[in-house]
Write a protein that holds these residues in place. Sequence first.
Motif, PDB file in Angstrom:
ATOM      1  N   ILE A 236       0.849  -1.190   0.000  1.00  0.00           N
ATOM      2  CA  ILE A 236       0.000   0.000   0.000  1.00  0.00           C
ATOM      3  C   ILE A 236       0.885   1.241   0.000  1.00  0.00           C
ATOM      4  CG2 ILE A 236      -1.717   1.307   1.319  1.00  0.00           C
ATOM      5  CD1 ILE A 236      -2.706  -1.419   2.412  1.00  0.00           C
ATOM      6  N   GLY A 237       0.593   2.163  -0.903  1.00  0.00           N
ATOM      7  CA  GLY A 237       1.412   3.364  -1.042  1.00  0.00           C
ATOM      8  C   GLY A 237       1.206   4.400   0.049  1.00  0.00           C
ATOM      9  N   ASP A 238       0.010   4.538   0.547  1.00  0.00           N
ATOM     10  CA  ASP A 238      -0.288   5.526   1.582  1.00  0.00           C
ATOM     11  C   ASP A 238       0.219   5.014   2.931  1.00  0.00           C
ATOM     12  OD1 ASP A 238      -2.523   6.394   3.803  1.00  0.00           O
ATOM     13  OD2 ASP A 238      -2.100   8.011   2.362  1.00  0.00           O
ATOM     14  N   ALA A 239       1.110   5.768   3.581  1.00  0.00           N
ATOM     15  CA  ALA A 239       1.773   5.315   4.809  1.00  0.00           C
ATOM     16  C   ALA A 239       0.785   5.054   5.944  1.00  0.00           C
ATOM     17  CB  ALA A 239       2.815   6.338   5.251  1.00  0.00           C
ATOM     18  N   ASP A 240      -0.198   5.932   6.127  1.00  0.00           N
ATOM     19  CA  ASP A 240      -1.167   5.737   7.213  1.00  0.00           C
ATOM     20  C   ASP A 240      -2.019   4.502   6.974  1.00  0.00           C
ATOM     21  OD1 ASP A 240      -0.298   7.958   8.630  1.00  0.00           O
ATOM     22  OD2 ASP A 240      -1.731   9.301   7.648  1.00  0.00           O
ATOM     23  N   TRP A 241      -2.509   4.354   5.764  1.00  0.00           N
ATOM     24  CA  TRP A 241      -3.345   3.202   5.426  1.00  0.00           C
ATOM     25  C   TRP A 241      -2.530   1.914   5.560  1.00  0.00           C
ATOM     26  CZ3 TRP A 241      -7.994   1.647   5.431  1.00  0.00           C
ATOM     27  CH2 TRP A 241      -8.452   0.617   4.629  1.00  0.00           C
ATOM     28  N   SER A 242      -1.290   1.924   5.089  1.00  0.00           N
ATOM     29  CA  SER A 242      -0.409   0.771   5.187  1.00  0.00           C
ATOM     30  C   SER A 242      -0.201   0.369   6.644  1.00  0.00           C
ATOM     31  CB  SER A 242       0.931   1.095   4.527  1.00  0.00           C
ATOM     32  OG  SER A 242       1.832   0.032   4.691  1.00  0.00           O
ATOM     33  N   ARG A 243       0.052   1.347   7.494  1.00  0.00           N
ATOM     34  CA  ARG A 243       0.265   1.097   8.922  1.00  0.00           C
ATOM     35  C   ARG A 243      -0.995   0.511   9.562  1.00  0.00           C
ATOM     36  NH1 ARG A 243       1.290   5.942  10.337  1.00  0.00           N
ATOM     37  NH2 ARG A 243       3.334   5.881   9.531  1.00  0.00           N
ATOM     38  N   ASN A 244      -2.158   1.044   9.212  1.00  0.00           N
ATOM     39  CA  ASN A 244      -3.406   0.549   9.784  1.00  0.00           C
ATOM     40  C   ASN A 244      -3.688  -0.898   9.377  1.00  0.00           C
ATOM     41  OD1 ASN A 244      -3.884   2.994  11.040  1.00  0.00           O
ATOM     42  ND2 ASN A 244      -5.174   3.767   9.395  1.00  0.00           N
ATOM     43  N   VAL A 245      -3.474  -1.204   8.108  1.00  0.00           N
ATOM     44  CA  VAL A 245      -3.700  -2.576   7.629  1.00  0.00           C
ATOM     45  C   VAL A 245      -2.701  -3.524   8.289  1.00  0.00           C
ATOM     46  CG1 VAL A 245      -3.611  -4.072   5.584  1.00  0.00           C
ATOM     47  CG2 VAL A 245      -4.773  -1.849   5.465  1.00  0.00           C
ATOM     48  N   ALA A 246      -1.439  -3.117   8.364  1.00  0.00           N
ATOM     49  CA  ALA A 246      -0.430  -3.954   9.019  1.00  0.00           C
ATOM     50  C   ALA A 246      -0.782  -4.187  10.477  1.00  0.00           C
ATOM     51  CB  ALA A 246       0.949  -3.299   8.903  1.00  0.00           C
ATOM     52  N   ALA A 247      -1.194  -3.122  11.167  1.00  0.00           N
ATOM     53  CA  ALA A 247      -1.549  -3.262  12.588  1.00  0.00           C
ATOM     54  C   ALA A 247      -2.716  -4.229  12.764  1.00  0.00           C
ATOM     55  CB  ALA A 247      -1.891  -1.895  13.183  1.00  0.00           C
TER      56      ALA A 247
END
Length: 120
Positions: free
Chosen positions: A70-81
């Motif tokens: 995922i390119g968007d850092a916030d979205w990537s972090r949320n999905v990973a979390a």
Amino acid sequence: MNLLADVLIGLIALLHLYICWFEMFAWESRGPKVFDTLPRDLFAPTTAMAANQGLYNGFLAAGLIWSLLIGDADWSRNVAAFFLLCVAIAGTYGARTVTRRIFWIQTVPALAALLTLWLA
């Protein structure tokens, strides 16, 4: 996300791809060696159940890999979390119901990756 978090997430994804393969395709051949406290005669009748569990592990791996793409850092972090929390919860449950080794193999790495993710 930072490099350490990405590496930990990638390693956890690889672990769950391995578990997926193990439970879906090698349950009867490797299962008795890994779960040596279980009687050998339980593996054949539980093959479908293990394959179902393996599929869920594949979904966890897919979610973790998706988070890395995922390119968007916030979205990537949320999905990973989200997926790391799923791994940690599943690992904790497995440790309580199957073997304590699962806590060290799944839960601790997931919690370490979560901590690294939150500190990034």
